[in-house]
Design an enzyme around this catalytic site. Structure first.
Site, mmCIF file in Angstrom:
data_model
loop_
_atom_site.group_PDB
_atom_site.id
_atom_site.type_symbol
_atom_site.label_atom_id
_atom_site.label_comp_id
_atom_site.label_asym_id
_atom_site.label_seq_id
_atom_site.Cartn_x
_atom_site.Cartn_y
_atom_site.Cartn_z
ATOM 1 N N HIS A 141 5.573 6.205 11.229
ATOM 2 C CA HIS A 141 5.015 6.019 9.890
ATOM 3 C C HIS A 141 4.041 7.193 9.680
ATOM 4 O O HIS A 141 2.826 7.008 9.694
ATOM 5 C CB HIS A 141 4.305 4.666 9.825
ATOM 6 C CG HIS A 141 3.959 4.197 8.451
ATOM 7 N ND1 HIS A 141 4.015 5.013 7.338
ATOM 8 C CD2 HIS A 141 3.546 2.978 7.998
ATOM 9 C CE1 HIS A 141 3.637 4.303 6.282
ATOM 10 N NE2 HIS A 141 3.360 3.075 6.661
ATOM 11 N N LYS A 174 26.092 -4.263 -2.660
ATOM 12 C CA LYS A 174 27.561 -4.162 -2.707
ATOM 13 C C LYS A 174 28.106 -3.458 -1.465
ATOM 14 O O LYS A 174 29.304 -3.236 -1.350
ATOM 15 C CB LYS A 174 28.003 -3.373 -3.942
ATOM 16 C CG LYS A 174 27.579 -3.975 -5.273
ATOM 17 C CD LYS A 174 28.131 -3.106 -6.403
ATOM 18 C CE LYS A 174 27.499 -3.417 -7.745
ATOM 19 N NZ LYS A 174 27.810 -2.398 -8.740
ATOM 20 N N ARG A 184 11.538 3.954 2.987
ATOM 21 C CA ARG A 184 11.199 2.999 4.056
ATOM 22 C C ARG A 184 12.456 2.184 4.364
ATOM 23 O O ARG A 184 13.097 1.676 3.451
ATOM 24 C CB ARG A 184 10.075 2.071 3.645
ATOM 25 C CG ARG A 184 9.878 0.933 4.655
ATOM 26 C CD ARG A 184 8.642 0.135 4.419
ATOM 27 N NE ARG A 184 7.454 0.883 4.752
ATOM 28 C CZ ARG A 184 6.228 0.352 4.749
ATOM 29 N NH1 ARG A 184 6.047 -0.909 4.427
ATOM 30 N NH2 ARG A 184 5.172 1.086 5.058
ATOM 31 N N ARG A 190 0.806 -1.222 0.000
ATOM 32 C CA ARG A 190 0.000 0.000 0.000
ATOM 33 C C ARG A 190 0.841 1.276 0.000
ATOM 34 O O ARG A 190 0.593 2.196 -0.790
ATOM 35 C CB ARG A 190 -0.937 0.044 1.216
ATOM 36 C CG ARG A 190 -2.237 -0.689 1.006
ATOM 37 C CD ARG A 190 -2.731 -1.258 2.308
ATOM 38 N NE ARG A 190 -1.828 -2.297 2.742
ATOM 39 C CZ ARG A 190 -1.929 -3.580 2.389
ATOM 40 N NH1 ARG A 190 -2.937 -3.963 1.663
ATOM 41 N NH2 ARG A 190 -1.029 -4.482 2.773
ATOM 42 N N THR A 191 1.831 1.352 0.873
ATOM 43 C CA THR A 191 2.572 2.609 0.976
ATOM 44 C C THR A 191 3.327 2.900 -0.321
ATOM 45 O O THR A 191 3.234 3.997 -0.880
ATOM 46 C CB THR A 191 3.547 2.574 2.173
ATOM 47 O OG1 THR A 191 2.821 2.197 3.339
ATOM 48 C CG2 THR A 191 4.183 3.929 2.404
HETATM 49 C C1 NCD Z 1 2.194 -1.003 8.163
HETATM 50 C C2 NCD Z 1 3.692 -0.804 8.271
HETATM 51 O O1 NCD Z 1 4.428 -1.073 7.321
HETATM 52 O O2 NCD Z 1 4.091 -0.327 9.326
HETATM 53 N N1 NCD Z 1 1.769 -1.244 6.839
HETATM 54 C C3 NCD Z 1 1.436 -0.186 6.044
HETATM 55 O O3 NCD Z 1 2.251 0.668 5.770
HETATM 56 N N2 NCD Z 1 0.165 -0.096 5.624
HETATM 57 C C4 NCD Z 1 1.653 -1.994 9.123
HETATM 58 C C5 NCD Z 1 2.176 -3.404 9.119
HETATM 59 O O4 NCD Z 1 3.053 -3.776 8.350
HETATM 60 O O5 NCD Z 1 1.658 -4.182 9.940
#
Ligand code: NCD
Length: 324
Positions: A151, A102, A123, A73-74
Site C-alpha cells: 500500500h 459479467k 485497489r 480514506r484512500t
Molecule cells: C488500510 C488498508 O486498506 O490496507 N486502510 C487504509 O487504506 N487506510 C488498513 C486497513 O484496512 O486496516
C-alpha cells in the site's frame, strides 16, 4: 526502471522529475531523494489548500478510481486530491455494478478505463494485481493496495506524518503492533523506513508475525529489529507506535480471528507509560485497538495522517502527470 507511460503528446508535457509517466506500484521505487521531493511538494500542497482551497494545475485531466475492495480514506482522499488540483474523477467504488460482475477481466477493465482517463488508481484483493494492471496499461497505474502485498501511498503519508510531527526519521525507535502478517500498510512502511537509520520492534502474536520477505529487507539493509508479543515491554521506549487492525477479511478461520481481535488495545493506561513526545499512528479504520479516550491526546496522530494523505496524493498526482 519502469517504462514511462503516456501522459500527453506535447513536448511541454514532458518533465524530468523522476515520477513523470511512472506507475507507482511499490515503495521499493523510492529512495531518500525521491521521498524528499514528494514530501516537499506535499508541504506545498498543504499551503495551497490552506490558502486557496484549490488550484487548476490538473485542469483537463481525469483520474479513474477503481476500487475492488472497500475504502474510505484512500479512495476519497485521491478524489479530493484530484478535485483540489482542478482535475476530474471517475469513481468506481461499486465494481458490482460494472462489467466486472459479467466476468470482465482486470486487463480489459483497465484497457477500458484508460481509454477515458489519464491515470488509474487501483485497489484489488489479489497480491500482484497492480503489477498486472500496469503491464497491460499504457497510462500510469497507482497501487492503492493489492491484497496482502503493498500500500505504497499509505506508507508515503505515514512517513510524511512522522517527519511533520517528529522532525526527522533517523534515530527513531518504531514499533508496529497487531496484524503484521496480513497488514499491507506495515509491509510497505517497513520497506520504506529502511531508507533511514531507524530501529524496529515488531509486536504481534506468533501467527500474525511480519512475513519473512519483509524481515529479509530489514536484515539486508543492515537494520536491527526485535520481536515481542507484549506491547507493555516496549511502550516506554518507542517514538512511534504504529497500530493496525486485525485484517478480518484475510482470515479463512473466523474462530481464529475472534481469538485475536482484541489482543492489543491502546488506552489511557497504556499511554501513561509512553514518552511525552512519541506518536500513536493507525492507517484506520480502527475496530477496538485504539480507545476513543486517547483521541484528544496530542500524541494521537491518526487524524493528522488522514489529512496528510490528501496532500501526499496531491503531490503524487501532480508529479506523475508532470505538473510538479
Ligand atoms: C488500510 C488498508 O486498506 O490496507 N486502510 C487504509 O487504506 N487506510 C488498513 C486497513 O484496512 O486496516
Amino acid at each position: 526502471m519502469l517504462a514511462t507511460k503516456v501522459i500527453g503528446r506535447l513536448p511541454s508535457d514532458q518533465i524530468d522529475n523522476g515520477f513523470y509517466g511512472q506507475d507507482i506500484l511499490s515503495v521499493s521505487q523510492f529512495d531518500r531523494t525521491k521521498l524528499d521531493y514528494i514530501f516537499g511538494v506535499g508541504r506545498e500542497m498543504e499551503v495551497l489548500v490552506e490558502r486557496l482551497g484549490s488550484a487548476d494545475l490538473l485542469q483537463g485531466k481525469i483520474l479513474a478510481n477503481l476500487f475492488y475492495e472497500p475504502s474510505t480514506r484512500t479512495s476519497y482522499s485521491f478524489m479530493a486530491a484530484m478535485l483540489r488540483l482542478g482535475g476530474q474523477v471517475i469513481p468506481i467504488n461499486n465494481v458490482q455494478y460494472s462489467s466486472v460482475t459479467k466476468g470482465e477481466s482486470l486487463p480489459d477493465t483497465i484497457r477500458t478505463l484508460e481509454s477515458y482517463a489519464d491515470l488509474i488508481v487501483l485497489r484489488h484483493p489479489e497480491l500482484g494485481s497492480a503489477a498486472i494492471a500496469a503491464h497491460y496499461a499504457k497510462k500510469p497505474i497507482i497501487n492503492a493496495g493489492d491484497g496482502v502485498g503493498e500500500h505504497p501511498t499509505q506508507a508515503l503519508l505515514d512517513l510524511f506524518t512522522i517527519v511533520q510531527d517528529l522532525g526527522q526519521l533517523d534515530g527513531l525507535k518504531i514499533a508496529m503492533v497487531g496484524d503484521l502478517k496480513y497488514g499491507r500498510t506495515v509491509h510497505s512502511l517497513t520497506k520504506l523506513l529502511v531508507n533511514y537509520g531507524v530501529q524496529f520492534t515488531f509486536v504481534s502474536p506468533d501467527f500474525l508475525a511480519m512475513p519473512p520477505d519483509v524481515l529479509d529487507v530489514v536484515r539486508s539493509t543492515g537494520h536491527k529489529f526485535e520481536t515481542t508479543h507484549d506491547v507493555h515491554a516496549v511502550i516506554g521506549e518507542v517514538d512511534v507506535l504504529y497500530v493496525t487492525r486485525v485484517q478480518k477479511e484475510r482470515f479463512t478461520d473466523l474462530a481464529q480471528y475472534d481469538r485475536v481481535q482484541d489482543y492489543y488495545v491502546v488506552d489511557e493506561a497504556l499511554m501513561s507509560h509512553a514518552k511525552p513526545n512519541m506518536i500513536v499512528m493507525h492507517p484506520l479504520p480502527r475496530i477496538n485497538e485504539i480507545s476513543y479516550a486517547i483521541d484528544d491526546d496530542p500524541r494521537a496522530a491518526y487524524f493528522r495522517q488522514m489529512r496528510n494523505g490528501m496532500y501526499i496524493r496531491m503531490a503524487l498526482l501532480a508529479a506523475v502527470l508532470g505538473k510538479a
